[in-house]
Design a protein around this motif. Sequence first.
Motif, PDB file in Angstrom:
ATOM      1  N   LYS A 181     -35.737 -22.709  24.349  1.00 50.74           N
ATOM      2  CA  LYS A 181     -36.292 -21.399  25.107  1.00 50.74           C
ATOM      3  C   LYS A 181     -35.452 -20.041  24.967  1.00 50.74           C
ATOM      4  O   LYS A 181     -36.027 -19.183  24.970  1.00 50.74           O
ATOM      5  CB  LYS A 181     -36.000 -21.784  26.594  1.00 50.74           C
ATOM      6  N   ASP A 182     -33.942 -20.302  24.698  1.00 47.06           N
ATOM      7  CA  ASP A 182     -33.235 -18.938  24.588  1.00 47.06           C
ATOM      8  C   ASP A 182     -33.603 -18.282  23.025  1.00 47.06           C
ATOM      9  O   ASP A 182     -32.956 -17.469  22.850  1.00 47.06           O
ATOM     10  CB  ASP A 182     -32.082 -19.097  25.000  1.00 47.06           C
ATOM     11  N   GLU A 183     -33.966 -19.024  22.542  1.00 49.24           N
ATOM     12  CA  GLU A 183     -34.419 -18.725  21.037  1.00 49.24           C
ATOM     13  C   GLU A 183     -35.866 -17.606  20.941  1.00 49.24           C
ATOM     14  O   GLU A 183     -36.229 -17.277  19.960  1.00 49.24           O
ATOM     15  CB  GLU A 183     -34.446 -19.559  19.974  1.00 49.24           C
ATOM     16  N   ILE A 184     -36.546 -17.597  21.939  1.00 51.52           N
ATOM     17  CA  ILE A 184     -37.761 -17.032  22.062  1.00 51.52           C
ATOM     18  C   ILE A 184     -37.538 -15.560  22.155  1.00 51.52           C
ATOM     19  O   ILE A 184     -36.548 -15.104  22.968  1.00 51.52           O
ATOM     20  CB  ILE A 184     -38.695 -17.360  23.174  1.00 51.52           C
ATOM     21  N   ASN A 185     -38.327 -14.632  21.545  1.00 50.39           N
ATOM     22  CA  ASN A 185     -37.913 -13.290  21.357  1.00 50.39           C
ATOM     23  C   ASN A 185     -39.052 -12.640  22.370  1.00 50.39           C
ATOM     24  O   ASN A 185     -40.124 -12.911  21.898  1.00 50.39           O
ATOM     25  CB  ASN A 185     -38.165 -12.807  19.924  1.00 50.39           C
ATOM     26  N   SER A 186     -38.658 -11.538  23.190  1.00 53.62           N
ATOM     27  CA  SER A 186     -39.699 -11.213  24.301  1.00 53.62           C
ATOM     28  C   SER A 186     -39.572  -9.821  23.929  1.00 53.62           C
ATOM     29  O   SER A 186     -38.400  -9.299  23.940  1.00 53.62           O
ATOM     30  CB  SER A 186     -39.090 -11.660  25.733  1.00 53.62           C
ATOM     31  N   VAL A 187     -40.901  -9.320  24.101  1.00 56.49           N
ATOM     32  CA  VAL A 187     -40.894  -7.814  23.951  1.00 56.49           C
ATOM     33  C   VAL A 187     -41.927  -7.239  25.257  1.00 56.49           C
ATOM     34  O   VAL A 187     -42.868  -7.844  25.480  1.00 56.49           O
ATOM     35  CB  VAL A 187     -41.719  -7.279  22.808  1.00 56.49           C
ATOM     36  N   ARG A 188     -41.434  -6.263  26.155  1.00 58.77           N
ATOM     37  CA  ARG A 188     -42.199  -5.862  27.021  1.00 58.77           C
ATOM     38  C   ARG A 188     -42.407  -4.233  26.663  1.00 58.77           C
ATOM     39  O   ARG A 188     -41.251  -3.453  26.761  1.00 58.77           O
ATOM     40  CB  ARG A 188     -41.163  -5.900  28.510  1.00 58.77           C
ATOM     41  N   ALA A 189     -43.626  -3.966  26.832  1.00 55.57           N
ATOM     42  CA  ALA A 189     -44.063  -2.431  26.624  1.00 55.57           C
ATOM     43  C   ALA A 189     -45.214  -2.264  27.196  1.00 55.57           C
ATOM     44  O   ALA A 189     -46.287  -3.043  27.117  1.00 55.57           O
ATOM     45  CB  ALA A 189     -43.822  -1.905  25.088  1.00 55.57           C
ATOM     46  N   GLY A 190     -45.549  -0.846  27.663  1.00 54.92           N
ATOM     47  CA  GLY A 190     -46.961  -0.539  28.076  1.00 54.92           C
ATOM     48  C   GLY A 190     -48.077  -0.663  26.969  1.00 54.92           C
ATOM     49  O   GLY A 190     -47.740  -0.211  25.819  1.00 54.92           O
ATOM     50  N   GLY A 191     -49.179  -0.888  27.514  1.00 57.53           N
ATOM     51  CA  GLY A 191     -50.344  -1.012  26.551  1.00 57.53           C
ATOM     52  C   GLY A 191     -50.671  -2.210  25.941  1.00 57.53           C
ATOM     53  O   GLY A 191     -51.748  -2.591  25.728  1.00 57.53           O
ATOM     54  N   ILE A 192     -49.657  -3.200  25.996  1.00 58.91           N
ATOM     55  CA  ILE A 192     -49.669  -4.471  25.516  1.00 58.91           C
ATOM     56  C   ILE A 192     -50.476  -5.309  26.440  1.00 58.91           C
ATOM     57  O   ILE A 192     -50.056  -5.673  27.656  1.00 58.91           O
ATOM     58  CB  ILE A 192     -48.550  -5.346  25.035  1.00 58.91           C
ATOM     59  N   VAL A 193     -51.358  -6.173  26.141  1.00 57.51           N
ATOM     60  CA  VAL A 193     -52.138  -7.131  27.208  1.00 57.51           C
ATOM     61  C   VAL A 193     -51.421  -8.478  27.094  1.00 57.51           C
ATOM     62  O   VAL A 193     -50.817  -8.930  28.040  1.00 57.51           O
ATOM     63  CB  VAL A 193     -53.667  -7.379  26.737  1.00 57.51           C
ATOM     64  N   GLY A 194     -51.228  -8.849  25.704  1.00 61.35           N
ATOM     65  CA  GLY A 194     -50.569 -10.371  25.585  1.00 61.35           C
ATOM     66  C   GLY A 194     -50.626 -10.631  24.161  1.00 61.35           C
ATOM     67  O   GLY A 194     -51.907 -10.536  23.295  1.00 61.35           O
ATOM     68  N   LYS A 195     -49.444 -10.911  23.358  1.00 60.94           N
ATOM     69  CA  LYS A 195     -49.492 -11.153  21.956  1.00 60.94           C
ATOM     70  C   LYS A 195     -48.394 -12.328  21.785  1.00 60.94           C
ATOM     71  O   LYS A 195     -47.563 -12.286  22.283  1.00 60.94           O
ATOM     72  CB  LYS A 195     -49.163 -10.034  21.206  1.00 60.94           C
ATOM     73  N   HIS A 196     -48.702 -13.330  20.993  1.00 62.15           N
ATOM     74  CA  HIS A 196     -47.884 -14.442  20.608  1.00 62.15           C
ATOM     75  C   HIS A 196     -47.908 -14.634  19.268  1.00 62.15           C
ATOM     76  O   HIS A 196     -49.061 -14.648  18.485  1.00 62.15           O
ATOM     77  CB  HIS A 196     -48.306 -15.936  21.136  1.00 62.15           C
ATOM     78  N   GLU A 197     -46.655 -14.693  18.522  1.00 64.03           N
ATOM     79  CA  GLU A 197     -46.754 -14.850  16.988  1.00 64.03           C
ATOM     80  C   GLU A 197     -45.780 -16.109  16.777  1.00 64.03           C
ATOM     81  O   GLU A 197     -44.531 -16.080  17.468  1.00 64.03           O
ATOM     82  CB  GLU A 197     -46.030 -13.514  16.484  1.00 64.03           C
ATOM     83  N   VAL A 198     -46.197 -16.849  15.866  1.00 62.59           N
ATOM     84  CA  VAL A 198     -45.127 -18.032  15.349  1.00 62.59           C
ATOM     85  C   VAL A 198     -44.973 -17.581  13.959  1.00 62.59           C
ATOM     86  O   VAL A 198     -45.861 -17.521  13.170  1.00 62.59           O
ATOM     87  CB  VAL A 198     -45.867 -19.328  15.640  1.00 62.59           C
ATOM     88  N   VAL A 199     -43.701 -17.420  13.544  1.00 65.38           N
ATOM     89  CA  VAL A 199     -43.265 -17.246  12.056  1.00 65.38           C
ATOM     90  C   VAL A 199     -42.698 -18.521  11.535  1.00 65.38           C
ATOM     91  O   VAL A 199     -41.621 -19.130  12.030  1.00 65.38           O
ATOM     92  CB  VAL A 199     -42.403 -16.006  12.165  1.00 65.38           C
ATOM     93  N   PHE A 200     -43.172 -18.961  10.282  1.00 67.83           N
ATOM     94  CA  PHE A 200     -42.738 -20.271   9.679  1.00 67.83           C
ATOM     95  C   PHE A 200     -41.986 -19.611   8.328  1.00 67.83           C
ATOM     96  O   PHE A 200     -42.827 -18.913   7.612  1.00 67.83           O
ATOM     97  CB  PHE A 200     -43.848 -21.100   9.317  1.00 67.83           C
ATOM     98  N   GLY A 201     -40.545 -20.060   8.286  1.00 67.25           N
ATOM     99  CA  GLY A 201     -39.989 -19.512   7.155  1.00 67.25           C
ATOM    100  C   GLY A 201     -39.721 -20.556   6.306  1.00 67.25           C
ATOM    101  O   GLY A 201     -38.995 -21.456   6.384  1.00 67.25           O
ATOM    102  N   PHE A 202     -40.540 -20.386   5.026  1.00 72.48           N
ATOM    103  CA  PHE A 202     -40.252 -21.439   4.209  1.00 72.48           C
ATOM    104  C   PHE A 202     -39.575 -20.861   2.785  1.00 72.48           C
ATOM    105  O   PHE A 202     -39.453 -19.616   2.825  1.00 72.48           O
ATOM    106  CB  PHE A 202     -41.783 -21.822   3.526  1.00 72.48           C
TER     107      PHE A 202
END
Length: 249
Positions: free
Chosen positions: A180-201
């Motif tokens: 849980k503490d590894e999740i990166n959170s961003v809070r800014a006006g104008g954003i409804v909702g965005k989720h991104e999963v980055v896989f590093g190979f």
Amino acid sequence: MKIGLIGFGKTGKAVASVLLQNKNFSLKWVMKRNHTLENRNTAEYLGIDSDETGRIYSSETTPIAELLDSQPVDVIIDFSSGTGIYTYGEAASKRKIKIISAISHYTKKEKDFIESLSKMTTVFWSPNITLGVNYLLFASKFLKKIAPWVDIEIIEEHFKGKDGISGTALKIAEALEVEKDEINSVRAGGIVGKHEVVFGFPFQTVRLVHESISREAFGSGVIFVAENLRDKKEGLFNFEDILTPYFAV
């Protein structure tokens, strides 16, 4: 299909708008906590040309059991709060009304409560009810299964006023075994909702991204869920239960 909507905040209004414009659904009423807009016509308030009025009621003056008896519905959709389930859950389950909850966070107490309700009626719960983000979750799990050693980063972005880590991000993290503490959170006006999963190979990356353009996406998700619950009996369901048959090859 006759619908009752609990909660009429920004997302609730967007969901009501989508329901009012879908001919396969009938928004019979909206229940909100305070007296503001009480007895107003939802379609008229939202400026939508619809045969359904979707009258607005206040839980402070109209008992939910009384409303369910006078204006019965097939499904209750909940976009209220984490404790909103207690205001209608028992009354709905006794009447075999299906429940679709889109609440982001439930404590163990609420989770146990909806589990008990599911023994009497159909209950669906998803922290994020958009179809796209749940497809992202499915795809992420498949990729992790193929390469369990891959590096994973989860980034969730939401509007400035949203408290805590996104429930959807927590669900993704749990599925991918990310702390849980590894999740990166961003809070800014104008954003409804965005989720991104980055896989590093080694020598490459894969990024899976879902972004809600407007809150109406939650309304489309509600319609998809309601249609897929139509023939379901008692039980507690989630998006995985609904999507899995579509992935059969």
